[in-house]
Structure formats: C-alpha cells, structure tokens
Write an enzyme that holds these catalytic residues in place. Structure first.
Site, PDB file in Angstrom:
ATOM      1  NE  ARG A  29       1.943   0.528  -5.713  1.00 17.59           N
ATOM      2  CZ  ARG A  29       1.109   0.782  -4.708  1.00 17.59           C
ATOM      3  NH1 ARG A  29       1.435   1.689  -3.813  1.00 17.59           N
ATOM      4  NH2 ARG A  29      -0.031   0.162  -4.598  1.00 17.59           N
TER       5      ARG A  29
ATOM      6  NE  ARG B   1      -3.988  -0.454  -6.604  1.00 21.73           N
ATOM      7  CZ  ARG B   1      -3.119   0.503  -6.963  1.00 21.73           C
ATOM      8  NH1 ARG B   1      -2.756   0.617  -8.230  1.00 21.73           N
ATOM      9  NH2 ARG B   1      -2.620   1.315  -6.071  1.00 21.73           N
TER      10      ARG B   1
END
Ligand code: ADP
Length: 248
Positions: free
Chosen positions: A156, A167
């Site tokens: 990803r 994140r």
C-alpha cells in the site's frame, strides 16, 4: 438491526475483524479507506483528489469523507445492519455521525506501537482482488502472488515508515479523543488486537453478547474473506464510484 463502528490504529485488523463480524451476522461491511483506495486504483476524479493525501498518511478532507460515508450508507442495502471502519476519524466526523446514525457499539482494537510497525510494514495487498497478506503470518504459496486470484501483491502506498508515522500521529491526536465523545453517548468496548484473528473475533463477540462464530464457519469465513469479501466490497465501491459525489 445491528450497527457497529470499528476503530483502531493502522494495522490493528479493523477490516479483518469487520469481515468476520459481517459474514455470519449478514451485516454490510463498509470501509471508507477501501472506497478511497478503489477510486485511486480506478483513476476516478475523486481518486486524483485523494491520492497524494492518502499516500502521505494524512486525512482526506472532512466534507469528502462525510459525503462518501453518507452516500454509501444511503444505499440502504444493510437490512440486518452494518459494520463500518475508517469513520469517524476526528471530532467533527464523530459529531456528524452521532447526529445521523444510531450506533449499537464502538469496537476499539488495541495494539501496541511496536506491533503496529511490524504488521504494517510487512503488509501486502493483492492488486487483483484486494486481499491483505502479512508476510510474517500469512505468506502466499507463491511469493509475490495472491493465493486466491494469482494477482500481483503490492505494498500500500501509505504503508511506508514516513506515512505510518503520520497516520499514527493523526490517530493519537485526532481519532483517539473521539472515543471520549463516544464513551459519553455510546457503548464502547476495547479488545486486545494482538491475538490471532479468530481469538480477537471471539473476544469482540463475547463482549458484545453476540453468539460465537460456529467452528466450521470460522475456517470458512477466513476463506470467504479471502475469496469473496474484496469482490463484494469492490462491488459496493463500484456503485459508490459510479454514484459517488459526481467524482467517479
Ligand atoms: P488505516 O486505518 O490503516 O490508516 P484506512 O484504509 O482506514 O487505513 O484509510 C486509509 C486512508 O484513507 C487514511 O490514511 C486517509 O487518508 C483516508 N481516510 C480513510 N477514512 C477517512 C476518514 N474518515 N476521513 C479522512 N480520511 C480518511
């Protein structure tokens, strides 16, 4: 009708647990991240809008995230309920959500930071059917190829050290405080996300007072998660894409 939200740090297994829960309770599984990823992979207008933001590990704008979620839920294909992951991620989204939907429980998957890094940096995604692999626990039979569809396994774009750091920071700064809001109004359960998926699922069900997975279903659901879930979710994402925000 059962309506659940799954929250947790990146790599805590939100979509795996959502799929296991959805399978035998006939819930519709909605992943906001998957919807955005589908749009990126399919080069939609929305995909172009969110690609860089996602790759950097940042949050997509609230207006778009809310619109995507509201439109997906407005399809009302969830006759027995839904389980949603990836939304809400901050206070504004949580307020929007609480105003609009009646949630039965928030499931929080708890994972220490060391384990997050190990899982996320070893995650691979099939470009064909969207199945997740972890190179530590669920290696494919042929390296680099999906067991289910033979598709190529990729990383990803946001599963890098840099994006993961963003994140995690966003989760701790913006998403975690949302739990306080939920704790005041909704039923929040916290589950240790370190054990194997079936054990985490058993704990979720036990805490929610739900029937356990049938033993034979457990294996099947893992398999069906591999062979069906991505297609199902791709279908829903396709319709999201084709109706969504005029952005597909
Ligand atoms: P993870 O929880 O592992 O970070 P997701 O697949 O849930 O991954 O989400 C991937 C990305 O999609 C996020 O980093 C963000 O850019 C975007 N995204 C998903 N849900 C939302 C949301 N509710 N609000 C804003 N951005 C979102």
């Amino acid at each position: 009708m059962r309506k659940y939200v799954i929250m947790g740090v990146p790599g805590s297994g939100k979509s795996t647990q959502a799929a296991l829960l959805a399978a035998d309770l006939d819930l519709v599984q909605i992943s906001v991240g998957d919807i955005f990823r589908w749009n990126v992979q399919n080069h939609t207008k929305m995909g172009a809008q969110v690609r860089r933001i996602m790759a950097a590990g940042e949050l997509v704008g609230d207006d778009l995230a809310e619109a995507v979620t509201a439109e997906r839920l407005a399809q009302h294909d969830w006759n027995f309920g839904f389980v949603i992951d990836g939304f809400p991620r901050n206070r504004r989204q949580a307020e929007f959500f609480l105003e609009t939907y009646d949630i039965d429980a928030i499931i929080v998957l708890d994972l220490p930071d060391s384990e997050i890094r190990r899982r996320v940096l070893n995650r691979r995604l099939c470009v064909g059917c969207g199945i997740n692999y972890n190179l530590i626990d669920s290696t494919p039979a042929v390296p680099g190829r999906c067991d289910a569809c033979g598709g190529e396994l990729t990383t990803r774009e946001d599963d890098t050290e840099e994006a993961l750091a963003v994140r995690l920071r966003t989760y701790h700064e913006k998403t975690n405080p949302v739990l306080d809001l939920f704790r005041r109004k909704e039923y929040v359960i916290t589950v240790d996300a370190r054990p194997v998926p079936d054990a985490v699922q058993a704990e979720i069900r036990q805490q929610l007072g739900l029937p356990p997975q049938k033993p034979q279903d457990s294996q099947e659901s893992q398999e069906s998660q591999k062979s069906q879930e991505p297609q199902e979710s791709q279908e829903s994402q396709k319709s999201q894409g084709s109706q969504g925000s005029g952005s597909a």
